[in-house]
Write an enzyme that holds these catalytic residues in place. Structure first.
Site, short mmCIF file in Angstrom:
data_model
loop_
_atom_site.label_atom_id
_atom_site.label_comp_id
_atom_site.label_asym_id
_atom_site.label_seq_id
_atom_site.Cartn_x
_atom_site.Cartn_y
_atom_site.Cartn_z
N CYS A 1 32.69 36.50 14.49
CA CYS A 1 31.44 36.55 14.49
C CYS A 1 30.90 37.67 13.44
CB CYS A 1 30.66 36.54 16.01
SG CYS A 1 29.00 36.78 15.93
N ASP B 1 1.42 10.22 4.13
CA ASP B 1 1.90 11.37 5.14
C ASP B 1 1.10 12.36 5.63
OD1 ASP B 1 3.94 12.01 6.55
OD2 ASP B 1 5.24 13.28 4.89
N CYS C 1 30.20 31.48 18.21
CA CYS C 1 30.51 32.66 18.83
C CYS C 1 30.67 32.65 20.51
CB CYS C 1 29.55 33.75 18.35
SG CYS C 1 29.96 35.18 19.26
N CYS D 1 29.02 40.13 15.97
CA CYS D 1 29.27 41.23 17.07
C CYS D 1 30.89 41.05 16.89
CB CYS D 1 29.03 40.45 18.58
SG CYS D 1 30.12 38.88 18.98
N GLU E 1 1.05 -1.07 0.04
CA GLU E 1 0.04 0.07 0.02
C GLU E 1 0.92 1.09 -0.07
OE1 GLU E 1 -2.32 -0.13 3.51
OE2 GLU E 1 -2.73 -2.39 3.33
N TYR F 1 -6.78 2.42 6.04
CA TYR F 1 -5.91 1.24 5.60
C TYR F 1 -6.16 -0.04 6.65
CZ TYR F 1 -2.83 4.43 8.33
OH TYR F 1 -2.52 5.12 9.35
N LYS G 1 2.14 4.61 1.83
CA LYS G 1 2.13 5.15 3.10
C LYS G 1 2.06 6.71 2.99
CE LYS G 1 5.55 5.32 7.01
NZ LYS G 1 4.82 6.53 7.24
N CYS H 1 26.73 38.96 22.43
CA CYS H 1 26.31 38.94 20.98
C CYS H 1 24.81 38.85 20.79
CB CYS H 1 26.81 37.66 20.50
SG CYS H 1 26.52 37.18 18.75
N LYS I 1 10.52 3.55 3.13
CA LYS I 1 10.45 4.98 3.04
C LYS I 1 11.08 5.56 1.70
CE LYS I 1 9.25 6.66 7.42
NZ LYS I 1 9.59 8.22 8.09
S1 IVH Z 1 -0.66 0.38 8.99
C1 IVH Z 1 -0.34 -1.76 12.77
N1 IVH Z 1 -0.83 1.57 6.32
O1 IVH Z 1 2.51 5.45 8.94
C2 IVH Z 1 -0.37 -1.17 11.43
N2 IVH Z 1 0.02 2.83 8.13
O2 IVH Z 1 4.48 4.63 11.14
C3 IVH Z 1 -0.92 0.37 11.82
N3 IVH Z 1 0.64 5.18 7.72
O3 IVH Z 1 1.07 5.12 12.46
C4 IVH Z 1 -0.33 1.39 10.43
N4 IVH Z 1 -0.09 4.90 5.36
O4 IVH Z 1 -0.04 6.87 10.43
C5 IVH Z 1 -0.55 1.66 7.91
N5 IVH Z 1 -1.22 2.43 4.34
C6 IVH Z 1 -0.85 2.60 5.75
C7 IVH Z 1 -0.27 3.81 6.03
C8 IVH Z 1 0.04 3.80 7.38
C9 IVH Z 1 0.30 5.82 6.40
C10 IVH Z 1 0.95 5.71 8.84
C11 IVH Z 1 0.38 5.37 10.08
C12 IVH Z 1 1.31 4.86 10.75
C13 IVH Z 1 2.60 5.12 10.27
C14 IVH Z 1 3.66 3.93 10.57
#
Ligand code: IVH
Length: 683
Positions: free
Chosen positions: A422, A128, A440, A425, A124, A234, A126, A446, A321
């Site tokens: 610096c 943000d 400094c 100053c 899936e 999710y 992730k 300063c 990541k």
């Molecule tokens: S699953 C026990 N799926 O990423 C599993 N998390 O560091 C729970 N996040 O706290 C998380 N997209 O806020 C899951 N497709 C996804 C996600 C996701 C973003 C975030 C979530 C979680 C953090 C993990």
């Protein structure tokens, strides 16, 4: 001292420092919405801390940031001024954990190889943003909890109800169901919001995640609705739920009408997973919301259960990541900035470029070594990177392939000189051994450092003096009205009222706030003084041992060193602070103004001696209270909290997913495990 114990000492200090830094970074990220570290820097520090802790199990600390998730709970300080007020705090039915993560595809491959051979993997995106837990009871959305500290979260239901794609009620849902997902502010909304804030001279949000988090904690659902949050779900939790796989559940949720992303794929091989990663690393740039990686989850719920959890993460899921976004641009010039602690940072002035949603024209060059290593000079094409943080970074140099510049660069290498004095100053800069930064040393003379000390003093966690922002303090400084922290208490109403954008009303408020600050407890006053490396926690510990300025003033290095978490460097800084005449004068004036220079509290009162003489180890994840709360309870009832199990351990306060090593050790020594419920009954 032999070499090994010296290394140990250094590592011990590093562990303590990393814990402090990560704790502070967590607070700034989750509570203040002002990230200071990029995700990558944070993850790297966390890894280093994990490695050191693994090499030294004797330093285990249940409160280490490696053992718990960061907290977004709204903070109430001792004078009950709150960052975001008024959310009901609710215990999660299931602890809200985070995911283990890596930037390395090799590590992803290793993780996959360790799974059962027949395991299917759901890949899936992730997202943000920030995680949210939606409770549906008999089909109705009854609560929406932020992650909080993982055990309890803030109920932001009214704000969540403004998200059009989240159903308020659906017929035919299981009686009790929880859906978890991510709340986000789309890119276009984020940019719009920052444009508005710029016009209003309000501080900008660093990234959509911070903007979403700030928005979700507003007390005004109308404003939340106007900003336009969105959400993807999710994860489904509860009893008597349909489906035997994670994927089936997500599909079911989608059919019910919940917002589930289309970017989900069931993979059967490492190659398929890697394809998914490569595809989305590019394609994600076209998405309307921010993503920072890929999440991989074992599909079979049965297998998930067998794999289980560590204290912080599920073993059946991992995050990969994406590397941060990079762009090439031209370095126009280098300027030098003196920070509040005196560190001189070289800053690159760039041809403006667009990066991760915002325009960038300045970036940090970190320090002298960095410039020398890259051999950067004005006119070069440089790579600029922007992760989640406000300040972008130069991360590299485009190849210089013409001969001219190669020669020039050789000369440059010989001639590049970091300033010797610096820029603010004129004081000769010093370079502390073992540190890359030039500093400094004119701490009390300063200008940016003097202003910085005042800003730190008035800040919320210190003296909590309202109404004095950076601009006002800079103005008061320039006019000679506030040159140091003691001057604050000599301010007169007319001094403040005649400042730009202030008036009688603000002046009165500021004076009232200054007056109120005279009741701030000694431990926070100590923190507010801004002694180098004496953060909030350290100040507390020192203040508990030295209960007034009069005793602290005469403390020796050894006495300070003996305090938990205080190493030789901090001890040195404290001693040096009291050797400086101008500091002593400031302290005298603060005392005359009525600021608390001693602890007024009696020694902490014991609630009972039910646990007297008992050493108790805390392990696992808890539902009803946080680990810190349990630790405090143990102490209040006369017990001692310890990190490792030994024959002396009276019992283990065991939460869910207790570490297997600990469990084994407890069994071997025949030490009883007591769960949360029984422990609370005991007290
Ligand atoms: S699953 C026990 N799926 O990423 C599993 N998390 O560091 C729970 N996040 O706290 C998380 N997209 O806020 C899951 N497709 C996804 C996600 C996701 C973003 C975030 C979530 C979680 C953090 C993990």
């Amino acid at each position: 001292m032999d070499l090994f114990s010296q290394i140990d000492d250094q590592e011990r200090e590093e562990v303590l420092r990393l814990r402090r830094e990560l704790e502070e970074a967590n607070r700034l990220y989750y509570v203040m919405n002002q990230p200071t570290l990029s995700d990558r820097e944070f993850d790297e520090k966390m890894r280093r801390l994990q490695d050191l802790e693994a090499a030294h199990p004797e330093w285990y600390d249940a409160n280490s940031p490696t053992q718990h998730v960061g907290s977004d709970l709204t903070v109430t300080d001792s004078r009950s001024s709150v960052v975001g007020k008024g959310f009901e705090q609710v215990k999660h039915r299931y602890p809200m954990l985070s995911l283990g993560n890596t930037y390395s595809r090799d590590e992803i491959a290793d993780w996959l190889k360790k799974l059962p051979a027949d395991a299917e993997i759901v890949a899936e995106l992730k997202y943000d943003g920030l995680s949210i837990a939606l409770w549906y009871e008999n089909g109705t959305l009854t609560k929406a909890l932020t992650r909080g500290d993982g055990v309890k979260g803030d109920n932001v239901l009214l704000n969540i109800r403004t998200i059009p794609t989240i159903p308020h009620h659906i017929d035919g849902l299981p009686a009790r169901m929880e859906l978890r997902g991510e709340v986000l502010l789309p890119w276009d909304r984020f940019e719009q919001l920052n444009r508005e804030r710029e016009a209003e001279e309000e501080p900008l949000f660093a990234n959509p995640r911070n903007a979403a988090s700030g928005t979700l904690k507003l007390q005004d659902p109308k404003e939340v609705a106007r900003r336009g949050l969105t959400c993807y779900l999710y994860y489904m939790l509860g009893e008597d739920l349909p489906g035997r796989t994670h994927y089936e559940r997500l599909e079911q949720a989608r059919r019910w009408g919940f917002p589930v992303s289309d970017a989900i794929r069931v993979c059967h091989s490492i190659d398929e997973v890697m394809d998914f990663i490569s595809y989305w690393d590019q394609k994600r740039k076209e998405l309307p919301v921010a993503t920072d990686g890929i999440v991989l989850k074992v599909n079979s719920l049965q297998q998930q259960e067998e794999l289980g959890y560590t204290a912080k993460n599920p073993r059946w899921a991992i995050a990969y990541k994406f590397p941060a976004e990079k762009q090439l641009t031209t370095l126009r010039s280098i300027s030098y900035q003196v920070g509040r602690t005196g560190v001189v940072t070289p800053v690159a002035n760039l041809d403006p470029i667009r990066l991760s949603g915002t325009m960038v024209q300045r970036a940090t060059l970190h320090n002298e070594d960095f410039i020398r290593q890259l051999n950067i000079r004005e006119g070069d094409k440089v790579w600029v990177e922007k992760g989640g943080e406000i300040i972008p970074k130069i991360v590299g140099l485009a190849d210089r392939n013409d001969e001219m510049s190669a020669t020039a660069s050789l000369n440059d290498e010989l001639t590049y000189r970091f300033p010797t004095v610096c820029p603010e100053c004129g004081t000769k800069l010093v370079r502390v051994e073992g540190e890359a930064a030039w500093r400094c040393p004119n701490e009390n003379g300063c200008p940016p450092q003097r202003i910085g000390k005042v800003l730190h003093f008035v800040s919320r966690k210190a003296m909590n003096i309202d109404g004095l922002g950076e601009e006002t303090i800079a103005l008061l400084y320039e006019q000679g009205l506030v040159q140091n922290i003691a001057d604050l208490y000599d301010l007169r109403k007319e001094d403040i009222a005649r400042q730009e954008r202030l008036g009688d009303k603000s002046a009165e408020n500021i004076l009232a706030s200054l007056e109120a600050s005279k009741h701030v407890p000694w431990e926070r006053v100590l923190f507010a003084l801004g002694i180098r490396m004496v953060g909030e926690t350290t100040a507390k510990k020192i203040a508990r041992r030295f209960r007034s300025i009069d005793t602290l003033q005469w403390a020796t290095r050894d006495e300070l060193n003996a305090i938990d978490d205080v190493g030789p460097q901090i001890a040195e800084n404290v001693v040096a602070y009291f050797q400086d005449e101008s500091n002593l004068e400031t302290l005298m004036r603060l005392r005359q103004s009525g600021v608390q220079m001693a602890s007024t509290e009696a020694e902490p009162e014991a609630l009972s001696d039910k646990l007297k003489g008992k050493t108790i180890v805390i392990s696992g994840v808890f539902r009803q209270h946080s680990r810190d709360e349990y630790k405090a309870m143990i102490e209040a009832h006369g017990g001692k909290n310890s990190s490792s199990i030994s024959r002396k351990t009276a019992f283990v306060l065991a939460g869910e997913n207790m570490g297997p090593e600990k469990r084994k050790k407890a069994e071997e020594l025949g030490i009883e495990l007591i769960d949360e419920q029984r422990f609370l009954e005991m007290l």
